[in-house]
Design an enzyme around this catalytic site. Structure first.
Site, PDB file in Angstrom:
ATOM      1  N   SER A  12      -6.035   7.809   7.972  1.00  0.00           N
ATOM      2  CA  SER A  12      -5.161   8.796   7.332  1.00  0.00           C
ATOM      3  C   SER A  12      -5.939   9.506   6.229  1.00  0.00           C
ATOM      4  CB  SER A  12      -3.920   8.095   6.760  1.00  0.00           C
ATOM      5  OG  SER A  12      -4.297   6.953   6.013  1.00  0.00           O
ATOM      6  N   GLU A  14      -5.472  11.812   2.541  1.00  0.00           N
ATOM      7  CA  GLU A  14      -4.536  12.127   1.446  1.00  0.00           C
ATOM      8  C   GLU A  14      -4.860  13.486   0.819  1.00  0.00           C
ATOM      9  OE1 GLU A  14      -3.517   8.925  -1.303  1.00  0.00           O
ATOM     10  OE2 GLU A  14      -3.881  10.310  -2.955  1.00  0.00           O
ATOM     11  N   ASP A 105       3.618   6.548 -12.676  1.00  0.00           N
ATOM     12  CA  ASP A 105       3.405   6.324 -14.106  1.00  0.00           C
ATOM     13  C   ASP A 105       4.239   7.335 -14.874  1.00  0.00           C
ATOM     14  OD1 ASP A 105       1.440   4.215 -14.041  1.00  0.00           O
ATOM     15  OD2 ASP A 105       0.133   5.716 -13.129  1.00  0.00           O
ATOM     16  N   PHE A 212     -11.104   9.572 -13.497  1.00  0.00           N
ATOM     17  CA  PHE A 212     -10.076   8.976 -12.627  1.00  0.00           C
ATOM     18  C   PHE A 212     -10.125   7.457 -12.682  1.00  0.00           C
ATOM     19  CE2 PHE A 212      -9.180  12.122  -8.904  1.00  0.00           C
ATOM     20  CZ  PHE A 212      -8.356  12.833  -9.741  1.00  0.00           C
ATOM     21  N   HIS A 262      -7.978   4.893   4.625  1.00  0.00           N
ATOM     22  CA  HIS A 262      -7.181   5.991   4.075  1.00  0.00           C
ATOM     23  C   HIS A 262      -8.117   6.758   3.145  1.00  0.00           C
ATOM     24  CE1 HIS A 262      -3.581   8.008   2.410  1.00  0.00           C
ATOM     25  NE2 HIS A 262      -4.143   7.846   1.219  1.00  0.00           N
TER      26      HIS A 262
HETATM   27  P1  FAD Z   1       4.404  -1.325  -8.828  1.00  0.00           P
HETATM   28  O1  FAD Z   1       4.142  -1.983  -7.525  1.00  0.00           O
HETATM   29  O2  FAD Z   1       5.821  -1.236  -9.282  1.00  0.00           O
HETATM   30  O3  FAD Z   1       3.521  -2.104  -9.928  1.00  0.00           O
HETATM   31  C1  FAD Z   1       3.311  -1.561 -11.219  1.00  0.00           C
HETATM   32  C2  FAD Z   1       2.992  -2.662 -12.217  1.00  0.00           C
HETATM   33  O4  FAD Z   1       4.160  -3.438 -12.492  1.00  0.00           O
HETATM   34  C3  FAD Z   1       1.941  -3.672 -11.752  1.00  0.00           C
HETATM   35  O5  FAD Z   1       1.202  -4.079 -12.877  1.00  0.00           O
HETATM   36  C4  FAD Z   1       2.766  -4.827 -11.192  1.00  0.00           C
HETATM   37  O6  FAD Z   1       2.082  -6.059 -11.277  1.00  0.00           O
HETATM   38  C5  FAD Z   1       4.004  -4.787 -12.081  1.00  0.00           C
HETATM   39  N1  FAD Z   1       5.246  -5.126 -11.357  1.00  0.00           N
HETATM   40  C6  FAD Z   1       5.590  -4.698 -10.108  1.00  0.00           C
HETATM   41  N2  FAD Z   1       6.821  -5.150  -9.756  1.00  0.00           N
HETATM   42  C7  FAD Z   1       7.261  -5.877 -10.810  1.00  0.00           C
HETATM   43  C8  FAD Z   1       8.485  -6.569 -11.050  1.00  0.00           C
HETATM   44  N3  FAD Z   1       9.476  -6.593 -10.141  1.00  0.00           N
HETATM   45  N4  FAD Z   1       8.613  -7.202 -12.250  1.00  0.00           N
HETATM   46  C9  FAD Z   1       7.622  -7.169 -13.180  1.00  0.00           C
HETATM   47  N5  FAD Z   1       6.438  -6.509 -12.988  1.00  0.00           N
HETATM   48  C10 FAD Z   1       6.281  -5.867 -11.829  1.00  0.00           C
HETATM   49  N6  FAD Z   1       0.820   7.868  -8.619  1.00  0.00           N
HETATM   50  C11 FAD Z   1       1.554   9.007  -8.651  1.00  0.00           C
HETATM   51  O7  FAD Z   1       2.092   9.352  -9.712  1.00  0.00           O
HETATM   52  N7  FAD Z   1       1.691   9.790  -7.554  1.00  0.00           N
HETATM   53  C12 FAD Z   1       1.160   9.450  -6.357  1.00  0.00           C
HETATM   54  O8  FAD Z   1       1.321  10.170  -5.367  1.00  0.00           O
HETATM   55  C13 FAD Z   1       0.399   8.240  -6.268  1.00  0.00           C
HETATM   56  N8  FAD Z   1      -0.121   7.820  -5.097  1.00  0.00           N
HETATM   57  C14 FAD Z   1      -0.788   6.609  -5.035  1.00  0.00           C
HETATM   58  C15 FAD Z   1      -1.238   6.150  -3.796  1.00  0.00           C
HETATM   59  C16 FAD Z   1      -1.908   4.936  -3.693  1.00  0.00           C
HETATM   60  C17 FAD Z   1      -2.378   4.466  -2.342  1.00  0.00           C
HETATM   61  C18 FAD Z   1      -2.149   4.159  -4.857  1.00  0.00           C
HETATM   62  C19 FAD Z   1      -2.908   2.873  -4.768  1.00  0.00           C
HETATM   63  C20 FAD Z   1      -1.684   4.610  -6.098  1.00  0.00           C
HETATM   64  C21 FAD Z   1      -0.987   5.824  -6.198  1.00  0.00           C
HETATM   65  N9  FAD Z   1      -0.476   6.297  -7.408  1.00  0.00           N
HETATM   66  C22 FAD Z   1       0.257   7.472  -7.456  1.00  0.00           C
HETATM   67  C23 FAD Z   1      -0.671   5.531  -8.643  1.00  0.00           C
HETATM   68  C24 FAD Z   1       0.505   4.578  -8.923  1.00  0.00           C
HETATM   69  O9  FAD Z   1       1.691   5.314  -9.080  1.00  0.00           O
HETATM   70  C25 FAD Z   1       0.178   3.826 -10.213  1.00  0.00           C
HETATM   71  O10 FAD Z   1      -0.895   2.944  -9.984  1.00  0.00           O
HETATM   72  C26 FAD Z   1       1.350   3.098 -10.858  1.00  0.00           C
HETATM   73  O11 FAD Z   1       0.929   2.633 -12.137  1.00  0.00           O
HETATM   74  C27 FAD Z   1       1.840   1.889 -10.080  1.00  0.00           C
HETATM   75  O12 FAD Z   1       2.550   2.216  -8.977  1.00  0.00           O
HETATM   76  P2  FAD Z   1       2.947   1.058  -7.921  1.00  0.00           P
HETATM   77  O13 FAD Z   1       3.803   1.652  -6.896  1.00  0.00           O
HETATM   78  O14 FAD Z   1       1.749   0.327  -7.496  1.00  0.00           O
HETATM   79  O15 FAD Z   1       3.826   0.138  -8.901  1.00  0.00           O
END
Ligand code: FAD
Length: 283
Positions: A12, A14, A105, A212, A262
């Site tokens: 894929s 991005e 974030d 980044f 990816h």
């Molecule tokens: P989560 O999985 O929610 O985790 C975030 C943090 O909280 C981690 O430290 C985790 O350990 C902790 N955590 C998770 N669940 C819990 C819980 N239930 N209780 C307590 N702590 C918890 N950002 C953007 O803004 N736009 C994008 O399009 C984008 N695309 C991305 C694509 C990929 C493939 C990746 C790897 C990252 C991308 N990001 C994007 C960045 C991402 O949004 C950030 O890294 C963000 O800080 C975390 O998102 P997450 O979905 O991994 O969060």
């Protein structure tokens, strides 16, 4: 790494939503080039709480309407149930059946967490409201998410997203294969069983990559950093070295049996295509 070998590799690319007409033209040309490789899907990033959200929707629908498969990123932090539902309904009405579900974030200056605190809550919501309609990808962090206190806690939190119904994961980019292998082994021990696709960031520009990487907690190994710094403004040398390093890394990952790649394209076709060709991947 045993568990990953059973999955058919999928590829894929991005994109980010372009902000100008010129950027849009460039992205269309990039998409046309990369479509020749017949990837599984093109994903499009999404700015949490930001102004680029309509750009994501427009870019996704254009990809989908051109007959290709699009996977919108959807980050939930700072969002309401209504806004997330509206976006997902728009995708469903237009035949988009993939989503990369993220927390995102909080943009600086925004305080409200909104309806969702973490990505696992978004995955749960999508499964509850849309059943199995969406194929859900989530993010994984072989070098540990920057806000996690430790690797074990981060792994437990990653498992929450898998248990909530994620189909596959895409990793943050890395330049250290061992971090990925160790992460996958830890997942296996924790009973996490889904494809964990390595996110690959081609190296084309040192300053941008360093910025980044600081933000997202991806480590550029010292030996790579020092060489890139040494090239100064010599873009050709940066590109040649970057292509070589990333190709070697992907070769090692392939040898261990990864479930695809990816590519973080930064809306450019050339660097990802060069790696693809070096790896001998087929369209
Ligand atoms: P989560 O999985 O929610 O985790 C975030 C943090 O909280 C981690 O430290 C985790 O350990 C902790 N955590 C998770 N669940 C819990 C819980 N239930 N209780 C307590 N702590 C918890 N950002 C953007 O803004 N736009 C994008 O399009 C984008 N695309 C991305 C694509 C990929 C493939 C990746 C790897 C990252 C991308 N990001 C994007 C960045 C991402 O949004 C950030 O890294 C963000 O800080 C975390 O998102 P997450 O979905 O991994 O969060």
């Amino acid at each position: 790494m045993i568990s990953q070998k059973k999955y058919t590799p999928q590829y894929s690319f991005e994109f980010f939503p372009p902000k100008t007409e010129q950027g849009l033209d460039k992205l269309r040309a990039t998409r046309t080039e990369l479509a020749k490789l017949k990837p599984k899907y093109f994903s499009v990033t999404f700015g949490a709480g930001g102004s680029t959200q309509q750009g994501t929707i427009d870019t996704v629908l254009e990809i989908q309407q051109s007959g290709l498969s699009a996977a919108p990123h959807l980050s939930c932090v700072g969002s309401t149930l209504e806004s997330i539902t509206h976006i997902l309904n728009t995708y469903k009405e237009n035949g988009v059946n993939r989503v990369v579900a993220l927390r995102g974030d909080m943009p600086s200056g925004m305080q409200e967490a909104g309806a969702f605190r973490y990505a696992n809550e978004l995955v749960e919501f999508i499964r509850r409201e849309y059943g199995d309609y969406f194929h859900i990808e989530v993010a994984a962090y072989p070098e540990v998410h920057p806000q996690a206190s430790d690797a074990q806690t981060d792994l437990i939190n990653f498992k929450r997203k898998v248990d909530a119904g994620a189909n596959a994961a895409i990793t943050q980019y890395f330049y250290n294969c061992d971090a990925y292998f160790r992460f996958v082994d830890d997942c296996e021990k924790a009973g996490i069983d889904l494809p964990i696709v390595p996110g690959i960031m081609p190296i084309t520009n040192y300053t941008q990559l360093a910025r980044f990487s600081d933000m997202c907690g991806a480590e550029i190994p010292r030996w790579i950093k020092k060489r890139l710094q040494g090239f100064g403004d010599d873009r050709d040398s940066i590109m040649a070295f970057g292509e070589d390093v990333v190709t070697q890394m992907c070769t090692r990952l392939q040898q261990e049996g990864v479930p695809g790649f990816h590519f973080y394209t930064m809306n450019q076709a050339g660097p990802s295509m060069a790696i693809w060709q070096n790896l001998g991947l087929k369209a």
